[in-house]
Each structure stands twice: as C-alpha cells, then as structure tokens.
Design an enzyme around this catalytic site. Sequence first.
Site, PDB file in Angstrom:
ATOM      1  N   LYS A   1      -1.374  10.664 -19.879  1.00 14.87           N
ATOM      2  CA  LYS A   1      -2.430  11.657 -20.911  1.00 14.87           C
ATOM      3  C   LYS A   1      -3.808  11.310 -20.310  1.00 14.87           C
ATOM      4  O   LYS A   1      -4.230  12.295 -20.288  1.00 14.87           O
ATOM      5  CB  LYS A   1      -1.391  11.216 -22.252  1.00 14.87           C
ATOM      6  CG  LYS A   1      -0.366  12.068 -21.968  1.00 14.87           C
ATOM      7  CD  LYS A   1       0.982  11.119 -23.291  1.00 14.87           C
ATOM      8  CE  LYS A   1       1.922  11.535 -23.907  1.00 14.87           C
ATOM      9  NZ  LYS A   1       2.661  11.042 -24.706  1.00 14.87           N
TER      10      LYS A   1
ATOM     11  N   GLN B   1       3.770   7.186 -29.344  1.00 13.25           N
ATOM     12  CA  GLN B   1       4.384   7.414 -28.504  1.00 13.25           C
ATOM     13  C   GLN B   1       5.748   6.487 -28.707  1.00 13.25           C
ATOM     14  O   GLN B   1       5.830   5.455 -29.534  1.00 13.25           O
ATOM     15  CB  GLN B   1       3.826   6.494 -27.319  1.00 13.25           C
ATOM     16  CG  GLN B   1       4.740   6.390 -25.600  1.00 13.25           C
ATOM     17  CD  GLN B   1       4.699   7.910 -25.532  1.00 13.25           C
ATOM     18  OE1 GLN B   1       3.477   8.535 -25.401  1.00 13.25           O
ATOM     19  NE2 GLN B   1       6.144   7.972 -24.549  1.00 13.25           N
TER      20      GLN B   1
ATOM     21  N   ASP C   1       2.093  16.354 -31.469  1.00 13.37           N
ATOM     22  CA  ASP C   1       3.009  16.762 -31.211  1.00 13.37           C
ATOM     23  C   ASP C   1       4.151  17.340 -31.223  1.00 13.37           C
ATOM     24  O   ASP C   1       5.364  17.565 -31.419  1.00 13.37           O
ATOM     25  CB  ASP C   1       3.616  14.990 -31.709  1.00 13.37           C
ATOM     26  CG  ASP C   1       3.649  14.331 -30.007  1.00 13.37           C
ATOM     27  OD1 ASP C   1       4.051  14.927 -29.143  1.00 13.37           O
ATOM     28  OD2 ASP C   1       4.242  13.386 -29.719  1.00 13.37           O
TER      29      ASP C   1
END
Length: 289
Positions: free
Chosen positions: A54, A98, A121
């Site tokens: 990422k 995460q 997200d």
Amino acid sequence: MPAVRIDGKAFAEQLREEVAVGAAGFTAETGRQPGLAVVLVGSDPASQVYVRTKMRQAAEVGIASFPHLLDVGTGEAELLALIDSLNRDDNVDGILVQLPLPAGISEAAVLEAIDPGKDVDGFHPYNVGRLSGGKPVMVPCTPLGCLLLLQDRLGDLSGLKAVVVGRSNIVGKPMAQLLLNASCTVTTVHSRSRNMAEECRQADILVVAVGRPGLIGAEHIKPGATVLDVGINRVEDAQGQSRLVGDVDYAAALDLAGGVTPVPGGIGPMTVACLLRNTLTAAKQRSNK
C-alpha cells in the site's frame, strides 16, 4: 468456448494511472499531496507485506503515506489516542487500520473512532448506513473493485441475477448492497444456506468471498456467468509446494463461465487500487468542505 480471464491486475494499473492524474491535480491546486495513514498493530508477516504494498503504490501515484507500525503489546487506549490525533491532522485524508487487531483490542471501537470522512476502508457505521441507503460516501475497497470489474465487463447490471457467497462485513454484505444499488436481483448464500449449488447456478453474476479453497465447482456455475473469486488461500500440493488459490475451482470455471477472475491477479490488485481511489476522493471532499 473457454471463459474470458478477467485481468484485475491490468484494470488496477489503469485505475492507479487515473488516481495519479487526479492526485497531481489536487496537489497543484492545494499545495499538498493527498495523505494516507496506515496503522498496523503487531508483526503479522502477511499484514506487513500488505502494508508495504500500500505504501509503495501510494507513493507511485503521488499520495503521501504515513505508516504507524505499533508493537503487538499496544493497548486499545493508545491506539484510540493515535486515531484521534490522525483525525485532527489536516495532512491526513484517509485512515486505514490493518485488520485483524490483536486480542484485547475492540475492532468495533477502533473502527468507530475513525472520522467517517477519513474512513477509506468504508467500515465506519456511518458509511455502512450510507451504503445501505444508496448514498455511499466511502465504499469498502474489495467490493468496490468487484463492482468496477463487473461494470467494465457487463456494462449496465440492471436486472441481472447476482449471487454473493459469503456474508462478512468486509466483503459479502457490502457487495450484496452494491449489487442491489446497481439494480441487480441479489441473493446471499452462506454456511447455513440450503441448496447452495442450486442458488449459485441461477446467477448471471457469482461473487465468492468465503476463504475455503475449491468451495465452488462446476455444479455451482451457470454457463456464461461472470464469476469473481475474492478468496485467497495458501495450499500445499503433494510435493509440499505452496501456492495461492481462490474459493473457485478455476479450471471448472474456465470451462463453464463467460468470464472469471484468476487468483492471484484478479480481485487482489483492485483492492489496493480502490484504496488509493478512496483516499483521493476523501482528500477532494475534505478540500471542498
């Protein structure tokens, strides 16, 4: 006739190029790059690789990255304090924590602490509710990637029969909602469903996100259907060599489907590309405010 291999890697590269153009325009207009903060608690090897990917791809498209790599012993209060500081940081447009988190830290509390406008997200209850109401702000990255691939291949999805295998909050549920918003007729099947193969065989669009290698075989696939395999599973062959496979029997899908995503090279690259797209979207929305 063999199915078309749906190349998520190539589509993701095109999407990243579009994000790079948008990020350059944003930087020229505002004097700063869009900013993405990624928070990782612990040292899970797979998560570390994903975070590095990422960060690298963010830099390639002109998005500033702010990695926060925390010790596995980090407590919930410390993590929430970090999120609060990132919420207030004007250089940060997107915040990604995460998952999974270590035991002892409430995933729900952490996700709810993120500013919904920075929730790239798409997991904050506000964004989940907006998606359910057909007015999305931030859409979860993997389902968004799936939708973009479907629209690229099929065009207008209105009226198509879609079956989603799996009901997770990360993929299954938002995927079903996106397809419903696109005017598909949507069925969700899961571990308690009866006659799963029969349900799947009716699908013009079959999206599988369970995490069980080879779950979907020929008996589940309608001839000519478009099959998106979200599963990523590491298995070993008879010689002890490991490889990545999806939830779908790829060889069977190639014989029956009209189009199918491979694993790897299908949905995975789209997830990261959509994260970058969401970050640029968040930056523009915050700038407009």
